[in-house]
Design a protein around this motif. Sequence first.
Motif, PDB file in Angstrom:
ATOM      1  N   VAL A 112       1.028  -1.166   0.085  1.00  0.00           N
ATOM      2  CA  VAL A 112      -0.012  -0.014   0.063  1.00  0.00           C
ATOM      3  C   VAL A 112       0.859   1.161   0.015  1.00  0.00           C
ATOM      4  CG1 VAL A 112      -1.694   1.333   1.367  1.00  0.00           C
ATOM      5  CG2 VAL A 112      -1.995  -1.152   1.212  1.00  0.00           C
ATOM      6  N   ASP A 113       0.605   2.190  -1.033  1.00  0.00           N
ATOM      7  CA  ASP A 113       1.462   3.427  -0.861  1.00  0.00           C
ATOM      8  C   ASP A 113       0.546   4.397  -0.239  1.00  0.00           C
ATOM      9  OD1 ASP A 113       2.169   5.984  -1.505  1.00  0.00           O
ATOM     10  OD2 ASP A 113       2.843   5.480  -3.583  1.00  0.00           O
ATOM     11  N   GLU A 114       0.756   4.790   0.966  1.00  0.00           N
ATOM     12  CA  GLU A 114      -0.013   5.849   1.937  1.00  0.00           C
ATOM     13  C   GLU A 114       0.893   7.228   1.662  1.00  0.00           C
ATOM     14  OE1 GLU A 114      -1.555   6.295   6.558  1.00  0.00           O
ATOM     15  OE2 GLU A 114      -0.143   5.031   6.001  1.00  0.00           O
ATOM     16  N   GLU A 115       0.327   7.926   0.745  1.00  0.00           N
ATOM     17  CA  GLU A 115       0.825   9.332   0.663  1.00  0.00           C
ATOM     18  C   GLU A 115       2.205   9.207   0.228  1.00  0.00           C
ATOM     19  OE1 GLU A 115      -0.681  12.058   3.408  1.00  0.00           O
ATOM     20  OE2 GLU A 115      -2.877  11.303   2.928  1.00  0.00           O
ATOM     21  N   GLY A 116       2.875   8.534  -0.426  1.00  0.00           N
ATOM     22  CA  GLY A 116       4.213   8.194  -0.615  1.00  0.00           C
ATOM     23  C   GLY A 116       5.016   7.208   0.362  1.00  0.00           C
ATOM     24  N   LYS A 117       4.517   7.008   1.488  1.00  0.00           N
ATOM     25  CA  LYS A 117       5.075   6.025   2.370  1.00  0.00           C
ATOM     26  C   LYS A 117       4.766   4.729   1.689  1.00  0.00           C
ATOM     27  CE  LYS A 117       4.614   8.996   6.315  1.00  0.00           C
ATOM     28  NZ  LYS A 117       3.600   9.156   7.625  1.00  0.00           N
ATOM     29  N   ILE A 118       5.695   3.776   1.526  1.00  0.00           N
ATOM     30  CA  ILE A 118       5.242   2.423   0.994  1.00  0.00           C
ATOM     31  C   ILE A 118       5.201   1.469   2.264  1.00  0.00           C
ATOM     32  CG2 ILE A 118       6.237   0.607  -0.624  1.00  0.00           C
ATOM     33  CD1 ILE A 118       5.275   3.337  -1.589  1.00  0.00           C
ATOM     34  N   HIS A 119       4.093   0.633   2.418  1.00  0.00           N
ATOM     35  CA  HIS A 119       3.947  -0.322   3.427  1.00  0.00           C
ATOM     36  C   HIS A 119       3.923  -1.490   2.805  1.00  0.00           C
ATOM     37  CE1 HIS A 119       3.313   3.274   6.253  1.00  0.00           C
ATOM     38  NE2 HIS A 119       2.281   3.367   5.546  1.00  0.00           N
ATOM     39  N   THR A 120       4.332  -2.666   3.227  1.00  0.00           N
ATOM     40  CA  THR A 120       4.268  -3.911   2.623  1.00  0.00           C
ATOM     41  C   THR A 120       3.444  -4.858   4.124  1.00  0.00           C
ATOM     42  OG1 THR A 120       5.939  -3.867   1.345  1.00  0.00           O
ATOM     43  CG2 THR A 120       5.096  -6.002   1.875  1.00  0.00           C
ATOM     44  N   TYR A 121       2.266  -5.175   3.602  1.00  0.00           N
ATOM     45  CA  TYR A 121       1.724  -6.037   4.587  1.00  0.00           C
ATOM     46  C   TYR A 121       1.541  -7.573   4.443  1.00  0.00           C
ATOM     47  CZ  TYR A 121      -0.594  -1.578   5.868  1.00  0.00           C
ATOM     48  OH  TYR A 121      -0.742  -0.296   6.261  1.00  0.00           O
ATOM     49  N   TYR A 122       1.847  -8.350   5.667  1.00  0.00           N
ATOM     50  CA  TYR A 122       1.921  -9.654   5.400  1.00  0.00           C
ATOM     51  C   TYR A 122       0.988 -10.131   6.442  1.00  0.00           C
ATOM     52  CZ  TYR A 122       6.546  -8.437   3.648  1.00  0.00           C
ATOM     53  OH  TYR A 122       7.577  -7.686   3.258  1.00  0.00           O
ATOM     54  N   TRP A 123       0.272 -11.381   6.086  1.00  0.00           N
ATOM     55  CA  TRP A 123      -0.603 -12.388   7.166  1.00  0.00           C
ATOM     56  C   TRP A 123       0.510 -13.321   7.585  1.00  0.00           C
ATOM     57  CZ3 TRP A 123      -5.060 -10.897   9.110  1.00  0.00           C
ATOM     58  CH2 TRP A 123      -5.990 -10.100   8.314  1.00  0.00           C
ATOM     59  N   LYS A 124       0.979 -13.408   8.744  1.00  0.00           N
ATOM     60  CA  LYS A 124       1.751 -14.374   9.411  1.00  0.00           C
ATOM     61  C   LYS A 124       0.859 -15.168  10.426  1.00  0.00           C
ATOM     62  CE  LYS A 124       5.241 -13.254   7.196  1.00  0.00           C
ATOM     63  NZ  LYS A 124       6.075 -14.210   6.192  1.00  0.00           N
ATOM     64  N   THR A 125       1.221 -16.380  10.554  1.00  0.00           N
ATOM     65  CA  THR A 125       0.485 -17.204  11.548  1.00  0.00           C
ATOM     66  C   THR A 125       1.065 -16.908  12.973  1.00  0.00           C
ATOM     67  OG1 THR A 125       2.237 -18.917  11.523  1.00  0.00           O
ATOM     68  CG2 THR A 125       0.354 -19.163   9.697  1.00  0.00           C
ATOM     69  N   LEU A 126       0.141 -17.150  13.839  1.00  0.00           N
ATOM     70  CA  LEU A 126       0.528 -16.802  15.295  1.00  0.00           C
ATOM     71  C   LEU A 126       1.820 -17.646  15.736  1.00  0.00           C
ATOM     72  CD1 LEU A 126      -3.005 -16.436  16.882  1.00  0.00           C
ATOM     73  CD2 LEU A 126      -1.439 -14.790  15.553  1.00  0.00           C
ATOM     74  N   ASP A 127       1.960 -18.875  15.240  1.00  0.00           N
ATOM     75  CA  ASP A 127       3.141 -19.353  15.587  1.00  0.00           C
ATOM     76  C   ASP A 127       4.603 -18.600  14.835  1.00  0.00           C
ATOM     77  OD1 ASP A 127       1.796 -21.149  16.894  1.00  0.00           O
ATOM     78  OD2 ASP A 127       1.654 -22.660  15.312  1.00  0.00           O
ATOM     79  N   GLU A 128       4.504 -18.464  13.599  1.00  0.00           N
ATOM     80  CA  GLU A 128       5.504 -17.413  12.840  1.00  0.00           C
ATOM     81  C   GLU A 128       5.822 -16.310  13.773  1.00  0.00           C
ATOM     82  OE1 GLU A 128       5.233 -17.966   8.228  1.00  0.00           O
ATOM     83  OE2 GLU A 128       3.366 -17.301   9.127  1.00  0.00           O
ATOM     84  N   ILE A 129       5.044 -15.523  14.211  1.00  0.00           N
ATOM     85  CA  ILE A 129       5.109 -14.360  14.717  1.00  0.00           C
ATOM     86  C   ILE A 129       6.392 -14.059  15.700  1.00  0.00           C
ATOM     87  CG2 ILE A 129       4.271 -12.710  16.592  1.00  0.00           C
ATOM     88  CD1 ILE A 129       3.110 -12.462  13.571  1.00  0.00           C
TER      89      ILE A 129
END
Length: 156
Positions: A112-129
């Motif tokens: 997602v590009d939020e007004e020039g700030k590039i954020h990458t989102y990930y769904w991670k399992t609770l075990d991976e966290i």
Amino acid sequence: MDISFNTTEGRFNYRVAGLIVKDNKLLIMQDKGQPYFYVPGGRIKMNEKSEDAVKREIQEELGVEVNVNRMLWINENFFKEETSEEQFHEVCFFYLVELKENEDLKGNEFVVDEEGKIHTYYWKTLDEIKYINLYPLFLRERIVDLPLHINHIVET
């Protein structure tokens, strides 16, 4: 006006964070060029309720509406940011939120590009966290056992 200000000792932030858990996975995010992950959220504005702030921040960042389930944690965090090495004193309210019925977030990874700030989102399992460079640190262990009542956590 965001409740965030600089002092001679560092920056103070008053913020909220929204935990979106779906199918035993937590939505986390990473800013371009940063070595760490965190959960969606942001600064509370002057005269804004924290519950309203978490809804607003997720709408701004992800373009979806959420319902607030409950507050989980109040976190006082004293840290030095890894990249800028700026000293922070932060107070954050962590809420468990859920997507409204007509809302969805597609894919295990999206940008997602939020007004020039590039954020990458990930769904991670609770075990991976627990193996991810996720801040604040307490989330790595406590995400698997969400409290029924508000917990106060201080990290230095």
